[in-house]
Motif scaffolding. Structure first.
Motif, PDB file in Angstrom:
ATOM      1  N   GLU A  11      80.262 -26.123   0.306  1.00 10.88           N
ATOM      2  CA  GLU A  11      81.096 -26.654  -0.525  1.00 10.88           C
ATOM      3  C   GLU A  11      82.608 -27.509  -0.080  1.00 10.88           C
ATOM      4  OE1 GLU A  11      81.842 -27.478  -4.282  1.00 10.88           O
ATOM      5  OE2 GLU A  11      79.544 -27.202  -4.262  1.00 10.88           O
ATOM      6  N   MET A  19      82.748 -38.097  -5.553  1.00  8.34           N
ATOM      7  CA  MET A  19      82.589 -37.287  -4.879  1.00  8.34           C
ATOM      8  C   MET A  19      82.820 -35.857  -5.111  1.00  8.34           C
ATOM      9  SD  MET A  19      83.547 -37.060  -0.703  1.00  8.34           S
ATOM     10  CE  MET A  19      84.326 -35.608  -1.445  1.00  8.34           C
ATOM     11  N   ILE A  20      83.206 -35.592  -5.959  1.00 11.26           N
ATOM     12  CA  ILE A  20      83.415 -34.682  -6.923  1.00 11.26           C
ATOM     13  C   ILE A  20      82.039 -34.836  -8.059  1.00 11.26           C
ATOM     14  CG2 ILE A  20      84.098 -33.089  -8.094  1.00 11.26           C
ATOM     15  CD1 ILE A  20      86.725 -34.552  -7.531  1.00 11.26           C
ATOM     16  N   GLU A  60      89.730 -32.279  -9.583  1.00 11.87           N
ATOM     17  CA  GLU A  60      89.433 -30.876  -8.773  1.00 11.87           C
ATOM     18  C   GLU A  60      89.713 -30.438  -9.293  1.00 11.87           C
ATOM     19  OE1 GLU A  60      88.203 -31.654  -4.808  1.00 11.87           O
ATOM     20  OE2 GLU A  60      88.650 -29.247  -4.863  1.00 11.87           O
ATOM     21  N   SER A  65      90.347 -24.802  -3.705  1.00 12.12           N
ATOM     22  CA  SER A  65      89.770 -25.925  -3.903  1.00 12.12           C
ATOM     23  C   SER A  65      91.402 -26.610  -4.712  1.00 12.12           C
ATOM     24  CB  SER A  65      88.831 -25.819  -5.844  1.00 12.12           C
ATOM     25  OG  SER A  65      87.612 -25.653  -4.643  1.00 12.12           O
ATOM     26  N   CYS A 113      86.116 -28.741  -9.986  1.00 12.20           N
ATOM     27  CA  CYS A 113      85.462 -27.480  -8.320  1.00 12.20           C
ATOM     28  C   CYS A 113      86.507 -26.246  -8.787  1.00 12.20           C
ATOM     29  CB  CYS A 113      86.557 -28.247  -7.319  1.00 12.20           C
ATOM     30  SG  CYS A 113      85.629 -29.973  -6.972  1.00 12.20           S
ATOM     31  N   THR A 172      86.746 -35.086   1.213  1.00  7.94           N
ATOM     32  CA  THR A 172      87.574 -34.815   0.167  1.00  7.94           C
ATOM     33  C   THR A 172      89.106 -35.663   0.492  1.00  7.94           C
ATOM     34  OG1 THR A 172      86.500 -33.318  -1.473  1.00  7.94           O
ATOM     35  CG2 THR A 172      88.560 -34.418  -2.764  1.00  7.94           C
ATOM     36  N   GLU A 182      79.102 -33.451  -5.427  1.00 12.09           N
ATOM     37  CA  GLU A 182      79.259 -31.798  -6.176  1.00 12.09           C
ATOM     38  C   GLU A 182      79.289 -31.044  -6.257  1.00 12.09           C
ATOM     39  OE1 GLU A 182      83.526 -31.842  -3.988  1.00 12.09           O
ATOM     40  OE2 GLU A 182      83.129 -29.734  -4.475  1.00 12.09           O
ATOM     41  N   THR A 196      82.655 -30.382   2.165  1.00 14.43           N
ATOM     42  CA  THR A 196      83.059 -31.786   0.952  1.00 14.43           C
ATOM     43  C   THR A 196      84.856 -31.817   0.670  1.00 14.43           C
ATOM     44  OG1 THR A 196      82.699 -30.427  -0.909  1.00 14.43           O
ATOM     45  CG2 THR A 196      80.969 -32.022   0.101  1.00 14.43           C
ATOM     46  N   LYS A 197      85.127 -30.222   0.748  1.00 19.59           N
ATOM     47  CA  LYS A 197      86.894 -30.291   0.354  1.00 19.59           C
ATOM     48  C   LYS A 197      87.378 -30.719   2.205  1.00 19.59           C
ATOM     49  CE  LYS A 197      86.827 -27.082  -2.403  1.00 19.59           C
ATOM     50  NZ  LYS A 197      85.891 -28.228  -3.921  1.00 19.59           N
TER      51      LYS A 197
END
Lengths: 106, 169
Positions: free
Chosen positions: A41, A71-72, B57, B38, B61, A48, A75, A44-45
């Motif tokens: 994770e 992408m989210i 996000e 996030s 997330c 982003t 994920e 991926t942040k």
């Protein structure tokens, strides 16, 4: 692009590999499966942030938003599948450690 | 840009919190710290003029992923509590190694920056007129099928993984 924007863009470019390396470190060193997923994770942040920064400083954040949204979604799907796998692994092996699920049976 | 220091502060905070999230020996705290990362990323996205992505996000997330993590940890916690501490490397050792890695990585990127590379991303004029709505709904054709397939894969995987076996029935 003025000088301050260029400095900021360089900062964003620096952050991406740093977050990626933190994620790789977690994947390589952690023994707990959930900790490995946390590492993925974090990777991926970083991606982003790089996508958003390249869209903003390139003058077109709209295209970058698309990539980030896709992408989210990917994920979340990865996390959902991984969580299902983790629950089943714990049911079968009674363990979260990667050491205990390394052996093949059969 | 007036927000230069806010951006840099946010980025530094993201790196520090992600180091702690990765190195914490209690996984549930790591998951909560990941939610904090996030949240900070979504603030950065708002500041980078990507509000739709920032909302995604923030809701997905920060909200959904943290909830999934906590539920997975709570589902597996009784087993975990009975085991020995899984992470062999101590937390302090991990944090020190991670900060060293971050410093070395930053130094190498700084050296790379000395070569005066043109970092500015190039966008052609045709792309500059595209809005988010256009690029999300009008310009995409085949890749929407791919995205739908990814979602279906997730649903299918969850159904297969949580299906009760013959023995359990």
């Amino acid at each position: 692009m003025n000088a301050e924007s260029l400095i900021l863009f360089k900062f964003y470019i620096m952050i991406m590999p740093i977050l990626f390396i933190i994620g790789i470190f977690a994947v390589m060193t952690a023994k707990n499966i959930v900790a490995i997923i946390i590492g993925i994770e974090i990777m991926t942040k970083g991606v982003t942030l790089l996508l958003a920064a390249s869209g903003y400083f390139g003058g077109n954040p709209e295209i970058a938003q698309n990539f980030i949204i896709v992408m989210i979604i990917i994920e979340v799907v990865i996390l959902t599948i991984a969580s299902g796998l983790i629950v089943n692994i714990v049911k079968k092996y009674d363990s979260l450690s990667t050491k205990n699920i390394r052996n093949l049976k059969g | 840009m007036e927000n230069l220091y806010i951006h840099i502060f946010l980025l530094a905070l993201i790196v520090i919190i992600s180091v702690f999230a990765v190195s914490h020996y209690r996984i549930i705290r790591g998951a909560i710290l990941l939610g904090a990362v996030s949240f900070l990323v979504s603030i950065s996205l708002f500041m980078l003029k990507a509000p739709i992505a920032a909302m995604f996000e923030l809701s997905v997330c920060t909200g959904l992923i943290t909830v999934i993590f906590i539920s997975v940890i709570s589902l597996t916690n009784p087993v975990y509590a009975g085991q020995k501490k899984i992470n062999e490397m101590s937390m302090v050792k991990k944090i020190i190694i991670l900060f060293l890695i971050v410093a070395v990585c930053g130094f190498f990127i700084y050296l790379f920056d000395e070569k005066n590379i043109n970092w500015i991303p190039v966008m052609n004029d045709a792309q500059k007129t595209v809005t988010t709505k256009d690029s999300l709904w009008n310009l995409r054709h085949v890749d929407l099928i791919g995205q739908a397939l990814i979602l279906l894969t997730g649903i299918f995987a969850v159904v297969v993984l949580f299906k009760k076996g013959k023995e359990e029935k």
